[in-house]
Scaffold this active site. Structure first.
Site, PDB file in Angstrom:
ATOM      1  N   SER A 184       1.387  -7.659  -0.615  1.00  0.00           N
ATOM      2  CA  SER A 184       2.096  -8.663   0.188  1.00  0.00           C
ATOM      3  C   SER A 184       1.261  -9.884   0.536  1.00  0.00           C
ATOM      4  CB  SER A 184       2.696  -8.031   1.441  1.00  0.00           C
ATOM      5  OG  SER A 184       1.726  -7.869   2.443  1.00  0.00           O
ATOM      6  N   THR A 202       1.531  -4.380   4.277  1.00  0.00           N
ATOM      7  CA  THR A 202       1.392  -4.669   5.711  1.00  0.00           C
ATOM      8  C   THR A 202       0.814  -6.057   5.996  1.00  0.00           C
ATOM      9  OG1 THR A 202      -0.780  -3.615   5.771  1.00  0.00           O
ATOM     10  CG2 THR A 202       1.116  -2.231   6.304  1.00  0.00           C
ATOM     11  N   ASP A 203       0.159  -6.663   4.997  1.00  0.00           N
ATOM     12  CA  ASP A 203      -0.555  -7.921   5.276  1.00  0.00           C
ATOM     13  C   ASP A 203       0.369  -9.029   5.790  1.00  0.00           C
ATOM     14  OD1 ASP A 203      -2.880  -6.703   4.547  1.00  0.00           O
ATOM     15  OD2 ASP A 203      -3.234  -7.887   2.743  1.00  0.00           O
ATOM     16  N   THR A 215       0.821  -1.214   0.000  1.00  0.00           N
ATOM     17  CA  THR A 215       0.000   0.000   0.000  1.00  0.00           C
ATOM     18  C   THR A 215       0.850   1.258   0.000  1.00  0.00           C
ATOM     19  OG1 THR A 215      -1.802  -1.132   1.089  1.00  0.00           O
ATOM     20  CG2 THR A 215      -1.752   1.235   1.367  1.00  0.00           C
TER      21      THR A 215
END
Ligand code: SIN
Length: 351
Positions: free
Chosen positions: A82, A115-116, A35
């Site tokens: 990710s 961030t995932d 992101t």
């Protein structure tokens, strides 16, 4: 004395003139997407955007203030969201970090990441980077095109942290939302909020306040330069799957993992890593076939302990304070060295 005379004098004395720019620490940014490099159709669009759209040079150009703190250069490793992270990208990142950090001219590394699965990459690097130099992962919860995008300040903070001598020897860190979290203990706790990364049991390593890195804790477990894991010659990792316990559970997923060739299974158990009796029969058969079975918990915080002696007698291990996705990473690395459950439990107790 003119600059020219000073340069001649310095050359005669055997050292080169150091300008302010040359004296800055050198920080390499390895970009993977996410992101932080995401774009949307409008400034108010915060979901459903294209993650990993922008290249690293665009991100660097957007934060010229970084150049006041470090000599920054970028390298695009991949451009992915990710949730699509793979073992081969993890290995590539670890190998590239080790190459770069072996160069005495490089002071630290920043990795831009979605961030995932950021916590998994951070923990993998925490176990495989062979250096005391800072490695800092950074992401954003709002795309680069959003009103109040969090990426630019997060990136500036990450570069400053990677350039900070205080950050040496602290293991791999995550710098987001003015907080410094350690790779082992942090996890994504919120689907959309900018303060998503928290370390539920250990707390953050430090905070970023008034532009300064303020460390509050040291990481307690073995990491980076103290780690036994070496992935320099690997091009694949052992298959380890994660299963999830729930009411009315059964053994179907466990049998499927074994059939698919899993060498290890991490079980996101209920409570203190508890397993449904209908799942347990599948786990026992998997262990008899040589699969390493680690109990973790779906709860989100706390330590998964020994609990029922029967489960230990059946050969199940416990993950300690590692959540299922972190336990999976450690089990993959452990399986590159041993298949002995006792040795693997020792690894879980140390890292
Ligand atoms: C991703 O993980 O790449 C998308 C979500 C994010 O970066 O926040």
């Amino acid at each position: 004395m003119s600059t020219f005379t000073k340069t001649l004098l310095a050359a005669a004395l055997g050292f080169s003139m150091i300008t302010a720019a040359q004296a800055l620490p050198s920080v390499k940014i390895l970009a993977t997407g996410g992101t932080i490099a995401g774009t949307a159709a409008s400034a108010t669009q915060m979901t459903g955007y294209k993650a990993g759209d922008l290249g690293i040079q665009v991100l660097i150009n957007a934060v010229p203030q970084m150049k006041d703190f470090a000599d920054v250069s970028g390298e695009q490793i991949v451009k992915i969201s990710s949730n699509n992270m793979t073992d081969s990208v993890l290995l590539k990142l670890a190998q590239r970090c080790n190459e770069l950090l072996a160069d005495p001219k490089v002071n630290g590394i920043v990795i831009t990441h979605g961030t995932d699965t950021l916590e998994e990459t951070a923990f993998f690097l925490n176990l495989t980077v062979k250096s005391k130099k800072p490695v800092v992962l950074v992401g954003a919860m709002r795309p680069a095109t959003a009103i109040s995008a969090d990426g630019p300040l997060n990136l500036l903070n990450a570069v400053k942290l990677a350039a900070d001598p205080q950050a040496v020897g602290k293991g791999v860190m995550i710098a987001m939302n003015d907080t410094i979290n350690g790779a082992r203990d942090t996890t994504k706790t919120n689907t959309t909020n900018v303060g998503t990364f928290r370390s539920p049991d250990a707390g953050p390593l430090g905070v970023i306040a008034a532009g300064k890195n303020i460390f509050l804790h040291e990481p307690a477990r073995r990491h980076t330069f103290e780690s036994q894991f070496d992935v320099s010659k690997l091009d694949a990792l052992p298959r380890v799957d994660i299963g999830y316990s729930h009411a009315n559970g059964d053994r179907v997923a466990i049998d499927a993992f074994v059939k698919a060739g899993a060498q290890g299974i991490v079980w996101a158990g209920t409570g203190n890593g508890s397993i449904h009796e209908n799942e347990e029969v599948g786990a026992v058969d998997a262990i008899k076939k040589g699969v390493v079975f680690v109990r973790s918990s779906r709860v989100g915080s706390g330590v998964t302990t020994l609990s029922l002696q029967r489960w230990a007698d059946e050969g199940m291990l416990q993950s300690g304070a590692l959540n299922p996705q972190k336990a999976r990473i450690l089990l993959q690395l452990a399986l590159t060295q041993t298949k002995d459950p006792a040795e693997i439990q020792k690894i879980f107790d140390e890292y």
